[in-house]
Design a protein around this motif. Structure first.
Motif, PDB file in Angstrom:
ATOM      1  N   TRP A  45      30.979  17.565 -57.898  1.00 45.16           N
ATOM      2  CA  TRP A  45      31.560  16.005 -57.699  1.00 45.16           C
ATOM      3  C   TRP A  45      31.229  15.489 -59.010  1.00 45.16           C
ATOM      4  O   TRP A  45      32.255  14.751 -59.888  1.00 45.16           O
ATOM      5  N   GLN A  46      29.965  15.501 -59.796  1.00 43.74           N
ATOM      6  CA  GLN A  46      29.819  14.842 -61.098  1.00 43.74           C
ATOM      7  C   GLN A  46      30.952  15.442 -61.844  1.00 43.74           C
ATOM      8  O   GLN A  46      31.201  14.665 -62.919  1.00 43.74           O
ATOM      9  N   ARG A  47      30.722  16.820 -62.005  1.00 45.35           N
ATOM     10  CA  ARG A  47      31.843  17.346 -63.198  1.00 45.35           C
ATOM     11  C   ARG A  47      33.275  16.812 -62.840  1.00 45.35           C
ATOM     12  O   ARG A  47      33.819  16.529 -63.811  1.00 45.35           O
ATOM     13  N   TYR A  48      33.735  16.445 -61.632  1.00 44.44           N
ATOM     14  CA  TYR A  48      34.978  16.009 -61.687  1.00 44.44           C
ATOM     15  C   TYR A  48      35.140  14.650 -61.739  1.00 44.44           C
ATOM     16  O   TYR A  48      36.130  14.168 -62.521  1.00 44.44           O
ATOM     17  N   GLN A  49      34.058  13.768 -61.621  1.00 44.39           N
ATOM     18  CA  GLN A  49      33.931  12.423 -62.175  1.00 44.39           C
ATOM     19  C   GLN A  49      33.894  12.316 -63.584  1.00 44.39           C
ATOM     20  O   GLN A  49      34.812  11.513 -64.212  1.00 44.39           O
ATOM     21  N   LYS A  50      33.201  13.265 -64.459  1.00 39.38           N
ATOM     22  CA  LYS A  50      33.107  13.174 -65.733  1.00 39.38           C
ATOM     23  C   LYS A  50      34.458  13.768 -66.613  1.00 39.38           C
ATOM     24  O   LYS A  50      34.986  13.112 -67.491  1.00 39.38           O
ATOM     25  N   ARG A  51      35.112  14.704 -65.867  1.00 41.12           N
ATOM     26  CA  ARG A  51      36.090  15.420 -66.922  1.00 41.12           C
ATOM     27  C   ARG A  51      37.668  15.495 -66.082  1.00 41.12           C
ATOM     28  O   ARG A  51      38.566  16.068 -66.411  1.00 41.12           O
ATOM     29  N   GLY A  52      37.309  15.084 -64.794  1.00 42.02           N
ATOM     30  CA  GLY A  52      38.491  14.888 -64.035  1.00 42.02           C
ATOM     31  C   GLY A  52      39.058  16.363 -63.196  1.00 42.02           C
ATOM     32  O   GLY A  52      37.878  17.334 -63.272  1.00 42.02           O
ATOM     33  N   PRO A  53      40.115  16.676 -63.084  1.00 43.67           N
ATOM     34  CA  PRO A  53      40.561  17.903 -62.527  1.00 43.67           C
ATOM     35  C   PRO A  53      40.280  19.139 -63.324  1.00 43.67           C
ATOM     36  O   PRO A  53      40.097  20.215 -62.899  1.00 43.67           O
TER      37      PRO A  53
END
Length: 171
Positions: A45-53
């Motif tokens: 979730w954190q990776r998705y929030q930082k870098r998107g898809p």
């Protein structure tokens, strides 16, 4: 422990987790559904929030880069259909050491013959031994001998009875 699966499968699982979070499921529910630790879901979730898809993309596999390009591999497989004599060898037999020599000569790449045996086996190419057959062999003469002479020899031996070796004493 890392979940098993191909890079594409693991990426698909990460994307599914994010889709479920966006649909309103809790992190614990998604973790239970995917049978992973809730910390893993938080990390995704954190990776998705930082870098998107793009943060969920599969990473390239680590490891040693390939020595041969695909086109070179295809060329090597074509060489195996040719006679080794056309590459300067004395006989018609391909061996892993010979193939290693040709690869070194043509591409400047060194391979150990044991590795080449494995490489060939992965491509369903198995070692072949030439059938050893004398050039002078006359199949018709052999067949004639087996049909005419051999039964006569067998019958002659049976008629004369058993023979004794000179080292045996007759009792």
């Amino acid at each position: 422990m890392r979940t098993k699966g191909s890079a594409a499968e693991l990426e698909r699982r990460r994307r599914l987790a994010i889709d479920r979070l966006l649909d309103g499921y809790t992190q614990q529910e998604v973790a239970d559904f995917l049978d992973v630790n809730v910390r893993t879901i938080r990390k995704w979730w954190q990776r998705y929030q930082k870098r998107g898809p793009d943060g969920l993309n599969a990473k390239p596999h680590p490891g040693r880069p390939r020595k041969l390009r695909r086109a070179q591999e295809a060329q090597i497989l074509r060489w195996l259909r040719k006679n080794p004599k056309s590459f300067g060898f004395a006989t018609d037999l391909w061996t892993a050491p010979r193939l290693a020599q040709v690869i070194q000569r043509k591409f400047g790449i060194d391979f150990h013959p044991h590795y080449l045996n494995q490489w060939l086996a992965e491509r369903k190419i198995t070692p072949q031994k030439p059938q050893r057959k004398a050039r002078e062999r006359n199949d018709e003469a052999i067949e004639r001998w087996q049909k005419n002479d051999w039964p006569r020899i067998q019958n002659g031996r049976a008629a004369s009875g058993p023979t004794l070796s000179s080292s045996m004493n007759a009792a």
